[in-house]
Design a protein around this motif. Sequence first.
Motif, PDB file in Angstrom:
ATOM      1  N   LYS A 182      33.976  39.250  55.479  1.00  0.00           N
ATOM      2  CA  LYS A 182      34.338  38.314  54.404  1.00  0.00           C
ATOM      3  C   LYS A 182      33.117  37.588  53.846  1.00  0.00           C
ATOM      4  O   LYS A 182      33.017  37.360  52.636  1.00  0.00           O
ATOM      5  CB  LYS A 182      35.348  37.290  54.933  1.00  0.00           C
ATOM      6  N   LEU A 183      32.206  37.219  54.725  1.00  0.00           N
ATOM      7  CA  LEU A 183      31.040  36.446  54.283  1.00  0.00           C
ATOM      8  C   LEU A 183      29.852  37.319  53.901  1.00  0.00           C
ATOM      9  O   LEU A 183      28.843  36.821  53.397  1.00  0.00           O
ATOM     10  CB  LEU A 183      30.632  35.469  55.392  1.00  0.00           C
ATOM     11  N   GLY A 184      29.953  38.635  54.175  1.00  0.00           N
ATOM     12  CA  GLY A 184      28.861  39.543  53.819  1.00  0.00           C
ATOM     13  C   GLY A 184      27.632  39.362  54.684  1.00  0.00           C
ATOM     14  O   GLY A 184      26.497  39.496  54.200  1.00  0.00           O
ATOM     15  N   VAL A 185      27.851  39.042  55.972  1.00  0.00           N
ATOM     16  CA  VAL A 185      26.731  38.878  56.900  1.00  0.00           C
ATOM     17  C   VAL A 185      26.951  39.827  58.076  1.00  0.00           C
ATOM     18  O   VAL A 185      28.008  40.440  58.218  1.00  0.00           O
ATOM     19  CB  VAL A 185      26.620  37.423  57.401  1.00  0.00           C
ATOM     20  N   SER A 186      25.954  39.933  58.933  1.00  0.00           N
ATOM     21  CA  SER A 186      26.079  40.792  60.105  1.00  0.00           C
ATOM     22  C   SER A 186      26.844  40.082  61.213  1.00  0.00           C
ATOM     23  O   SER A 186      26.946  38.845  61.229  1.00  0.00           O
ATOM     24  CB  SER A 186      24.686  41.185  60.616  1.00  0.00           C
ATOM     25  N   ARG A 187      27.396  40.842  62.144  1.00  0.00           N
ATOM     26  CA  ARG A 187      28.121  40.259  63.263  1.00  0.00           C
ATOM     27  C   ARG A 187      27.202  39.433  64.151  1.00  0.00           C
ATOM     28  O   ARG A 187      27.612  38.424  64.724  1.00  0.00           O
ATOM     29  CB  ARG A 187      28.795  41.362  64.083  1.00  0.00           C
ATOM     30  N   PHE A 238      40.771  34.755  62.408  1.00  0.00           N
ATOM     31  CA  PHE A 238      40.073  35.989  62.028  1.00  0.00           C
ATOM     32  C   PHE A 238      39.133  36.425  63.146  1.00  0.00           C
ATOM     33  O   PHE A 238      38.522  35.589  63.834  1.00  0.00           O
ATOM     34  CB  PHE A 238      39.262  35.793  60.739  1.00  0.00           C
ATOM     35  N   SER A 239      39.028  37.732  63.330  1.00  0.00           N
ATOM     36  CA  SER A 239      38.079  38.249  64.323  1.00  0.00           C
ATOM     37  C   SER A 239      36.654  38.092  63.804  1.00  0.00           C
ATOM     38  O   SER A 239      36.429  37.882  62.613  1.00  0.00           O
ATOM     39  CB  SER A 239      38.352  39.726  64.602  1.00  0.00           C
ATOM     40  N   LYS A 240      35.710  38.206  64.728  1.00  0.00           N
ATOM     41  CA  LYS A 240      34.301  38.044  64.335  1.00  0.00           C
ATOM     42  C   LYS A 240      33.885  39.131  63.349  1.00  0.00           C
ATOM     43  O   LYS A 240      33.083  38.892  62.435  1.00  0.00           O
ATOM     44  CB  LYS A 240      33.409  38.073  65.576  1.00  0.00           C
ATOM     45  N   THR A 241      34.428  40.342  63.520  1.00  0.00           N
ATOM     46  CA  THR A 241      34.098  41.433  62.586  1.00  0.00           C
ATOM     47  C   THR A 241      34.617  41.130  61.190  1.00  0.00           C
ATOM     48  O   THR A 241      33.910  41.339  60.181  1.00  0.00           O
ATOM     49  CB  THR A 241      34.702  42.760  63.092  1.00  0.00           C
ATOM     50  N   LYS A 242      35.867  40.609  61.100  1.00  0.00           N
ATOM     51  CA  LYS A 242      36.437  40.273  59.798  1.00  0.00           C
ATOM     52  C   LYS A 242      35.685  39.133  59.143  1.00  0.00           C
ATOM     53  O   LYS A 242      35.494  39.110  57.923  1.00  0.00           O
ATOM     54  CB  LYS A 242      37.910  39.904  59.960  1.00  0.00           C
ATOM     55  N   MET A 266      23.323  32.258  50.759  1.00  0.00           N
ATOM     56  CA  MET A 266      24.248  31.171  51.063  1.00  0.00           C
ATOM     57  C   MET A 266      23.525  30.120  51.901  1.00  0.00           C
ATOM     58  O   MET A 266      22.733  30.449  52.773  1.00  0.00           O
ATOM     59  CB  MET A 266      25.470  31.707  51.823  1.00  0.00           C
ATOM     60  N   ASP A 267      23.840  28.841  51.638  1.00  0.00           N
ATOM     61  CA  ASP A 267      23.269  27.751  52.415  1.00  0.00           C
ATOM     62  C   ASP A 267      23.658  27.918  53.887  1.00  0.00           C
ATOM     63  O   ASP A 267      24.806  28.207  54.222  1.00  0.00           O
ATOM     64  CB  ASP A 267      23.776  26.410  51.872  1.00  0.00           C
ATOM     65  N   LYS A 268      22.696  27.706  54.782  1.00  0.00           N
ATOM     66  CA  LYS A 268      22.924  27.973  56.197  1.00  0.00           C
ATOM     67  C   LYS A 268      23.977  27.036  56.785  1.00  0.00           C
ATOM     68  O   LYS A 268      24.799  27.451  57.623  1.00  0.00           O
ATOM     69  CB  LYS A 268      21.601  27.881  56.955  1.00  0.00           C
ATOM     70  N   TRP A 269      23.948  25.750  56.398  1.00  0.00           N
ATOM     71  CA  TRP A 269      24.955  24.828  56.910  1.00  0.00           C
ATOM     72  C   TRP A 269      26.343  25.178  56.379  1.00  0.00           C
ATOM     73  O   TRP A 269      27.344  25.141  57.120  1.00  0.00           O
ATOM     74  CB  TRP A 269      24.586  23.390  56.539  1.00  0.00           C
ATOM     75  N   LYS A 270      26.396  25.539  55.102  1.00  0.00           N
ATOM     76  CA  LYS A 270      27.678  25.925  54.498  1.00  0.00           C
ATOM     77  C   LYS A 270      28.225  27.184  55.184  1.00  0.00           C
ATOM     78  O   LYS A 270      29.431  27.283  55.458  1.00  0.00           O
ATOM     79  CB  LYS A 270      27.468  26.176  53.005  1.00  0.00           C
ATOM     80  N   MET A 271      27.331  28.146  55.487  1.00  0.00           N
ATOM     81  CA  MET A 271      27.762  29.362  56.177  1.00  0.00           C
ATOM     82  C   MET A 271      28.310  29.023  57.553  1.00  0.00           C
ATOM     83  O   MET A 271      29.323  29.569  57.993  1.00  0.00           O
ATOM     84  CB  MET A 271      26.586  30.347  56.309  1.00  0.00           C
ATOM     85  N   TYR A 272      27.614  28.115  58.240  1.00  0.00           N
ATOM     86  CA  TYR A 272      28.048  27.722  59.586  1.00  0.00           C
ATOM     87  C   TYR A 272      29.467  27.154  59.551  1.00  0.00           C
ATOM     88  O   TYR A 272      30.321  27.535  60.379  1.00  0.00           O
ATOM     89  CB  TYR A 272      27.071  26.688  60.136  1.00  0.00           C
ATOM     90  N   MET A 273      29.751  26.279  58.560  1.00  0.00           N
ATOM     91  CA  MET A 273      31.073  25.641  58.471  1.00  0.00           C
ATOM     92  C   MET A 273      32.152  26.680  58.129  1.00  0.00           C
ATOM     93  O   MET A 273      33.271  26.634  58.677  1.00  0.00           O
ATOM     94  CB  MET A 273      31.042  24.549  57.412  1.00  0.00           C
TER      95      MET A 273
END
Length: 522
Positions: free
Chosen positions: A26-31, A18-22, A1-8
Amino acid sequence: MDKWKMYMEIQQLIKQGFSKTKVAEKLGVSRSTVYRNLEKSPSEMAGWVESLKTRSKKLEPYKELILSWLREHSDMSAAQVHDWLQEKHEDLKIGESTVRSFVRELREEYQIEKVTSPRDYEAIPDLPMGEQIQVDFGHTKQKTHDNRDEKLNFIAFVLANSRYKYKEWLDRPFTTQDVIRAHENAFKWFGGIPRELVYDQDSLIVVSENGGDLILTKEFQQYKETRKLNLYVCRKADPESKGKIENVVGFIKHNFAKHRVFHNIDSWNEQGWRWLNRTGNYKVHNTTKKRPVEVFSLEKQHLRPITKDIDLINNYEHSITRSVHKNNTIRYLSNRYSLPLGTFNKFENVCIKETEDKELIIYISQTGEIIAKHKIPEGKGQLVKDRKHSRDRTKGVGAFIDTVTNQFTDKELANHYLETLREKYPRYIKDQLQIILRETKENNENILSAALSECIKRNLYSATDFSDIVSYLKRQRRVDDTTTDNDQMVAPLNKTSGWVMETEAQKRKVDTYTDILEGDAV
């Protein structure tokens, strides 16, 4: 995933409650990725993303190499890529997270999907240090340099607390003897023995559960008693009891062995031990978050020390003993088998073992030292002799002469005398030397030197003559000592030794015998 898109997207999901864990799920990344993105302001994130476009990546020089691995082995993990890079480029210092990120980007850019087969495990509380080693077997199929499939088998060990590992490979099925040898090597690798060893129900170790009263194979039972091991064997369909070693077996298969080309078993084991030091025991463990090698430095202090070495060939069979005969042989199945010279004088009995290859192994029960090996013949009534068990009759005489020569003060004169005996008595030279050696052990240097001089002076080249002269000199010395004590020392009539006067025959002129024969003598 594009880093800027992930950030947004992270920012939007957090605003939606949503909690940080959720968000991470949802995004398939680490906490930790979520936390890092939330710490940056939009302007900081934009600047960082822009810098990535011009910044060179540390793994860029290795891009084509990594791509070739991923294209050939689409299921290759980032952890294995990291290990292979370290193996090929020992000077490359790079974190696993950097490799993981680079591999992920290559997969996305070149559309290389990873095939996965997840497996569920149940968490088990950690045991105390030095408490337990888990043991299990595994096998793989490896491609050889000529593209053949080679089946390899391995046995793996792991300390339950530190996760410190050991493994050993064979290019054939394991036997019980192989398992025992691997245990000995593992204990040396760990530097001690734990309080408990956990196994699966392998037929090389266990014959039957017997309702909890384990029946072990004969060889392993003997080994267990010798090493005083405490065993725990898992019940069937109970992988949770040895989940740590199952993880290790999978780790060995997928990180070390997978896609590796097999050449020969020796180099394969060498690569495996280097892998243990480089990755298997050095990489931070996912559960403990510690390096096994660092925790092991503490755990090894809790292991029971190895008090003695044991013989791996003979210690696991019930001993079969045979009496040693005075001709240094034993009898077995109506045949005689030779032993090294001198065995009869050292041991009354020896132990024997017949191998599957029809070979008779003869060893000392107290130490396990193998003293002879013989092929078992087909017939009966034969003498099976090893040529090494015979005397070296040429080398032995020379060494014997040197030994006797060293007992004399004048070694050159002694060697001349003994070599003359060798020429005169070639068949009996050892008997001659034995007589002289006995005299050298019972008498002092002065008497020996005097006897040697008299023998050469009188041309008496015989061990019995040497012994007789030694005896006379000892008697004469006792007489001299007695007369000296009584102040009754008598001066000799001439310079000839007294013993010559005692032993020399009376001499007469020839005319005397002629007169007797003719009847003229009265």
